[in-house]
Design a protein around this motif. Structure first.
Motif, PDB file in Angstrom:
ATOM      1  N   GLY A 137      36.255  37.379  52.503  1.00  0.00           N
ATOM      2  CA  GLY A 137      37.642  36.933  52.446  1.00  0.00           C
ATOM      3  C   GLY A 137      38.695  37.877  52.980  1.00  0.00           C
ATOM      4  O   GLY A 137      39.876  37.716  52.663  1.00  0.00           O
ATOM      5  N   GLY A 138      38.314  38.835  53.803  1.00  0.00           N
ATOM      6  CA  GLY A 138      39.311  39.766  54.333  1.00  0.00           C
ATOM      7  C   GLY A 138      40.379  39.076  55.171  1.00  0.00           C
ATOM      8  O   GLY A 138      41.578  39.243  54.926  1.00  0.00           O
ATOM      9  N   GLU A 174      34.805  46.897  47.109  1.00  0.00           N
ATOM     10  CA  GLU A 174      34.529  46.610  45.694  1.00  0.00           C
ATOM     11  C   GLU A 174      34.073  45.160  45.526  1.00  0.00           C
ATOM     12  O   GLU A 174      33.151  44.863  44.752  1.00  0.00           O
ATOM     13  CB  GLU A 174      35.787  46.883  44.877  1.00  0.00           C
ATOM     14  CG  GLU A 174      35.599  46.780  43.374  1.00  0.00           C
ATOM     15  CD  GLU A 174      36.870  47.132  42.621  1.00  0.00           C
ATOM     16  OE1 GLU A 174      37.184  46.438  41.635  1.00  0.00           O
ATOM     17  OE2 GLU A 174      37.561  48.094  43.029  1.00  0.00           O
ATOM     18  N   VAL A 175      34.710  44.243  46.243  1.00  0.00           N
ATOM     19  CA  VAL A 175      34.321  42.827  46.186  1.00  0.00           C
ATOM     20  C   VAL A 175      32.873  42.651  46.638  1.00  0.00           C
ATOM     21  O   VAL A 175      32.077  41.946  45.993  1.00  0.00           O
ATOM     22  CB  VAL A 175      35.261  41.976  47.074  1.00  0.00           C
ATOM     23  CG1 VAL A 175      34.744  40.544  47.184  1.00  0.00           C
ATOM     24  CG2 VAL A 175      36.682  41.992  46.523  1.00  0.00           C
ATOM     25  N   CYS A 191      29.008  33.998  49.089  1.00  0.00           N
ATOM     26  CA  CYS A 191      30.403  34.417  49.248  1.00  0.00           C
ATOM     27  C   CYS A 191      31.373  33.570  48.427  1.00  0.00           C
ATOM     28  O   CYS A 191      32.545  33.950  48.271  1.00  0.00           O
ATOM     29  CB  CYS A 191      30.801  34.338  50.720  1.00  0.00           C
ATOM     30  SG  CYS A 191      29.879  35.460  51.795  1.00  0.00           S
ATOM     31  N   LEU A 192      30.919  32.442  47.912  1.00  0.00           N
ATOM     32  CA  LEU A 192      31.840  31.505  47.269  1.00  0.00           C
ATOM     33  C   LEU A 192      32.560  32.083  46.053  1.00  0.00           C
ATOM     34  O   LEU A 192      33.768  31.859  45.895  1.00  0.00           O
ATOM     35  CB  LEU A 192      31.099  30.221  46.897  1.00  0.00           C
ATOM     36  CG  LEU A 192      30.472  29.446  48.069  1.00  0.00           C
ATOM     37  CD1 LEU A 192      29.861  28.146  47.579  1.00  0.00           C
ATOM     38  CD2 LEU A 192      31.501  29.177  49.164  1.00  0.00           C
ATOM     39  N   GLU A 207      37.949  33.662  43.828  1.00  0.00           N
ATOM     40  CA  GLU A 207      38.892  34.608  43.228  1.00  0.00           C
ATOM     41  C   GLU A 207      40.184  34.659  44.042  1.00  0.00           C
ATOM     42  O   GLU A 207      41.284  34.770  43.481  1.00  0.00           O
ATOM     43  CB  GLU A 207      38.248  35.998  43.153  1.00  0.00           C
ATOM     44  CG  GLU A 207      37.116  36.090  42.128  1.00  0.00           C
ATOM     45  CD  GLU A 207      36.405  37.431  42.162  1.00  0.00           C
ATOM     46  OE1 GLU A 207      36.821  38.315  42.957  1.00  0.00           O
ATOM     47  OE2 GLU A 207      35.432  37.607  41.406  1.00  0.00           O
ATOM     48  N   ILE A 208      40.054  34.577  45.369  1.00  0.00           N
ATOM     49  CA  ILE A 208      41.245  34.542  46.228  1.00  0.00           C
ATOM     50  C   ILE A 208      42.009  33.241  45.996  1.00  0.00           C
ATOM     51  O   ILE A 208      43.242  33.232  45.906  1.00  0.00           O
ATOM     52  CB  ILE A 208      40.849  34.674  47.713  1.00  0.00           C
ATOM     53  CG1 ILE A 208      40.049  35.957  47.944  1.00  0.00           C
ATOM     54  CG2 ILE A 208      42.092  34.657  48.603  1.00  0.00           C
ATOM     55  CD1 ILE A 208      39.451  36.071  49.331  1.00  0.00           C
ATOM     56  N   SER A 209      41.277  32.158  45.869  1.00  0.00           N
ATOM     57  CA  SER A 209      41.905  30.856  45.630  1.00  0.00           C
ATOM     58  C   SER A 209      42.724  30.877  44.346  1.00  0.00           C
ATOM     59  O   SER A 209      43.832  30.324  44.279  1.00  0.00           O
ATOM     60  CB  SER A 209      40.826  29.764  45.555  1.00  0.00           C
ATOM     61  OG  SER A 209      41.401  28.499  45.374  1.00  0.00           O
ATOM     62  N   ALA A 210      42.201  31.548  43.317  1.00  0.00           N
ATOM     63  CA  ALA A 210      42.923  31.626  42.042  1.00  0.00           C
ATOM     64  C   ALA A 210      44.199  32.459  42.167  1.00  0.00           C
ATOM     65  O   ALA A 210      45.191  32.209  41.477  1.00  0.00           O
ATOM     66  CB  ALA A 210      42.005  32.230  40.974  1.00  0.00           C
TER      67      ALA A 210
END
Length: 279
Positions: free
Chosen positions: A59-60, A12-13, A82-83, A88-91
């Motif tokens: 980001g897997g 989905e990402v 990819c940023l 989103e992972i960072s958040a």
């Protein structure tokens, strides 16, 4: 793991952010979060370590490292597409993930990470070997890293852990065994990736030794080994003739027969030869 971090599945990402893998960047994405968590676990207990990740893509593995408890992760990604996915992972993991758009070959990890530092990466195929050689041959030792947990093509992984006399034995095996303990800890079939590469992959775990097994100047050793294995079928006196006019004498001083071929010579002898060439 999607339930653990509350983030969407990787397919989905990728669809949301239009992240089709680019062959020019050596990209092959791992989409199974159970598998990326398993790779992260091969790096050991990360709760007291900062982690350097190269080429995180969507980001897997990044999610795996954070979910497995990494104190902090610096993810260096060359592909600006990819940023947004990485942010989103960072958040979702406040103050534990720093995302950097740049070239891993040009970044000083010590400027952004606090030791102890471990490296974990599904390395882009086009820079993986160069990065490994750089990490194994800094002028000073111990290095900035405690361990390296790296994914390579299976053929490259086998070259890293090869023993003298084997077909895979060469420069990577010598440099890895000189300053580290190296072993293959996981194998992955092509279908684990999107798009599937033409070859199988493997994860290699390298642990830095407190000091090299034998004394040698890293630049000299790297040059000697590179020249020796660049012409594997030649006798060493021929393969290394460009190193010194009296190369036969230096080979003999290192306990090596000038008629030997590189694949029959062990690490201790190559280190002795590097000292003889440097001296």
């Amino acid at each position: 793991m999607a339930a653990i971090d509350g983030l969407p599945p990787l397919r989905e990402v990728i669809a949301t952010h239009g992240l089709a893998a680019k062959k020019s960047l050596g990209q092959n994405f791992l989409l199974d979060l159970n598998l990326t968590a398993k790779i992260a676990r091969q790096a050991g207990d990360l709760s007291t370590c900062d982690v350097l990740e190269i080429g995180p893509g969507p980001g897997g593995l990044t999610r795996g490292l954070l979910a497995e408890g990494a104190r902090r992760v610096l993810a260096i990604e060359k592909d600006a597409r990819c940023l947004p996915a990485l942010e989103e992972i960072s958040a979702a993991y406040p103050d534990r993930l720093e995302v950097m758009n740049g070239d891993a070959l040009e970044v000083d990890p010590l400027a952004r990470l606090t030791p102890p530092i471990r490296v974990a990466a599904n390395l882009p195929y086009n820079v993986g070997t160069e990065l490994l050689v750089r990490w194994l041959t800094p002028p000073d030792w111990p290095p900035f890293w405690q361990s390296l947990t790296l994914m390579f093509q299976r053929e490259v992984a086998e070259r890293i852990v090869a023993r003298p006399g084997s077909k895979a034995y060469g420069r990577l095996a010598l440099l890895a065994s000189w300053r580290a303990e190296a072993r293959i800890v996981l194998s992955l079939p092509p279908e684990a990736f999107t798009p599937p590469p033409k070859v199988s992959s493997a994860v290699v775990h390298l642990t830095a030794l407190p000091e090299p097994r034998y004394p040698a100047d890293p630049k000299v050793l790297e040059r000697v080994v590179a020249m020796a294995f660049n012409q594997r079928r030649k006798m060493l006196r021929s393969a290394l003739k460009g190193l010194a006019p009296d190369i036969e004498d230096r080979l003999i001083a290192a306990g090596i027969k000038p008629t030997d071929r590189a694949e029959t010579v062990g690490l201790e002898q190559f280190c002795a030869l590097a000292r003889a060439v440097a001296g």
